[in-house]
Design a protein around this motif. Structure first.
Motif, PDB file in Angstrom:
ATOM      1  N   ALA A  39       0.935  -1.162  -0.180  1.00 57.72           N
ATOM      2  CA  ALA A  39       0.279  -0.074   0.040  1.00 57.72           C
ATOM      3  C   ALA A  39       0.830   1.271   0.004  1.00 57.72           C
ATOM      4  O   ALA A  39       0.674   2.244  -0.823  1.00 57.72           O
ATOM      5  CB  ALA A  39      -0.795   0.074   1.338  1.00 57.72           C
ATOM      6  N   PHE A  40       1.854   1.212   0.765  1.00 54.45           N
ATOM      7  CA  PHE A  40       2.759   2.555   0.878  1.00 54.45           C
ATOM      8  C   PHE A  40       3.518   2.389  -0.596  1.00 54.45           C
ATOM      9  O   PHE A  40       3.381   3.708  -1.206  1.00 54.45           O
ATOM     10  CB  PHE A  40       3.970   2.179   1.921  1.00 54.45           C
ATOM     11  N   THR A  42       2.612   1.614  -3.590  1.00 55.44           N
ATOM     12  CA  THR A  42       1.541   2.061  -4.639  1.00 55.44           C
ATOM     13  C   THR A  42       1.252   3.545  -4.272  1.00 55.44           C
ATOM     14  O   THR A  42       1.296   4.160  -5.305  1.00 55.44           O
ATOM     15  CB  THR A  42       0.182   1.161  -4.197  1.00 55.44           C
ATOM     16  N   ASN A  43       1.172   4.014  -3.135  1.00 55.83           N
ATOM     17  CA  ASN A  43       0.700   5.438  -2.963  1.00 55.83           C
ATOM     18  C   ASN A  43       1.979   6.208  -3.220  1.00 55.83           C
ATOM     19  O   ASN A  43       1.904   7.325  -3.916  1.00 55.83           O
ATOM     20  CB  ASN A  43       0.387   5.557  -1.384  1.00 55.83           C
ATOM     21  N   TYR A  44       3.288   5.871  -3.189  1.00 55.67           N
ATOM     22  CA  TYR A  44       4.339   6.821  -3.098  1.00 55.67           C
ATOM     23  C   TYR A  44       4.762   6.549  -4.674  1.00 55.67           C
ATOM     24  O   TYR A  44       4.770   7.683  -5.460  1.00 55.67           O
ATOM     25  CB  TYR A  44       5.700   5.726  -2.528  1.00 55.67           C
ATOM     26  N   ALA A  46       2.479   6.628  -6.898  1.00 55.48           N
ATOM     27  CA  ALA A  46       1.287   7.629  -7.683  1.00 55.48           C
ATOM     28  C   ALA A  46       1.995   8.984  -7.502  1.00 55.48           C
ATOM     29  O   ALA A  46       1.408   9.838  -8.272  1.00 55.48           O
ATOM     30  CB  ALA A  46       0.065   7.285  -6.910  1.00 55.48           C
ATOM     31  N   LYS A  47       2.749   9.389  -6.430  1.00 54.23           N
ATOM     32  CA  LYS A  47       3.251  10.705  -6.241  1.00 54.23           C
ATOM     33  C   LYS A  47       4.306  10.865  -7.111  1.00 54.23           C
ATOM     34  O   LYS A  47       4.605  12.205  -7.158  1.00 54.23           O
ATOM     35  CB  LYS A  47       3.262  10.803  -4.689  1.00 54.23           C
TER      36      LYS A  47
END
Length: 137
Positions: A39-40, A42-44, A46-47
């Motif tokens: 999850a971390f 995937t989020n990272y 994306a940014k």
């Protein structure tokens, strides 16, 4: 050019390090609970533009795979499923934990600070990334 992200995967905690966009400097990023790592990431991703992920390859002194490689292989399957667009490379991570601990001593951290396992994992990821960058230059 995107960043290169290094991962020191462990059963409890995972240390992360990242390069600058020019892929010159390796810096510790964070340590994440391993259960939250996909999850971390995937989020990272994306940014931030991540061009490649480098994952530590734990080996024994006789060059055979370490016992923890079983867990890392399971993680790699989950990683490839979550982020199939990002290539993954492996880097020998022998001695990174010992080198990380020595780095903490050399930088003058007090004994209490050196007991921070999350910091050791983050420094280990940075050492994996530095090793990768050195092998590419």
């Amino acid at each position: 050019m995107g960043r290169i992200l290094a991962i020191d995967y462990g059963m409890k905690r995972t240390g992360l390090a990242v390069t600058d966009e020019l892929q010159i400097i390796a810096s510790g990023l964070i340590t994440v609970d391993s259960k939250d790592i996909i999850a971390f990431l995937t989020n990272y991703v994306a940014k931030e533009k991540v061009e490649k992920i480098v994952v530590g390859l734990p080996k024994q002194m006789d060059n055979t795979a370490s016992e923890s490689e079983i867990y890392i292989q399971l993680f790699l399957k989950r990683l490839k499923k979550a982020l199939p667009q990002i290539p993954v490379e492996r880097v020998d991570e022998r001695f990174t934990s010992k080198m990380a601990f020595q780095t903490m001593i050399d930088s003058g951290l007090k004994k209490k600070q050196r007991q921070n396992k999350a910091l050791i994992d983050e420094i280990s990821a940075t050492l994996i990334l530095q090793s990768y960058l050195a092998s590419k230059s």
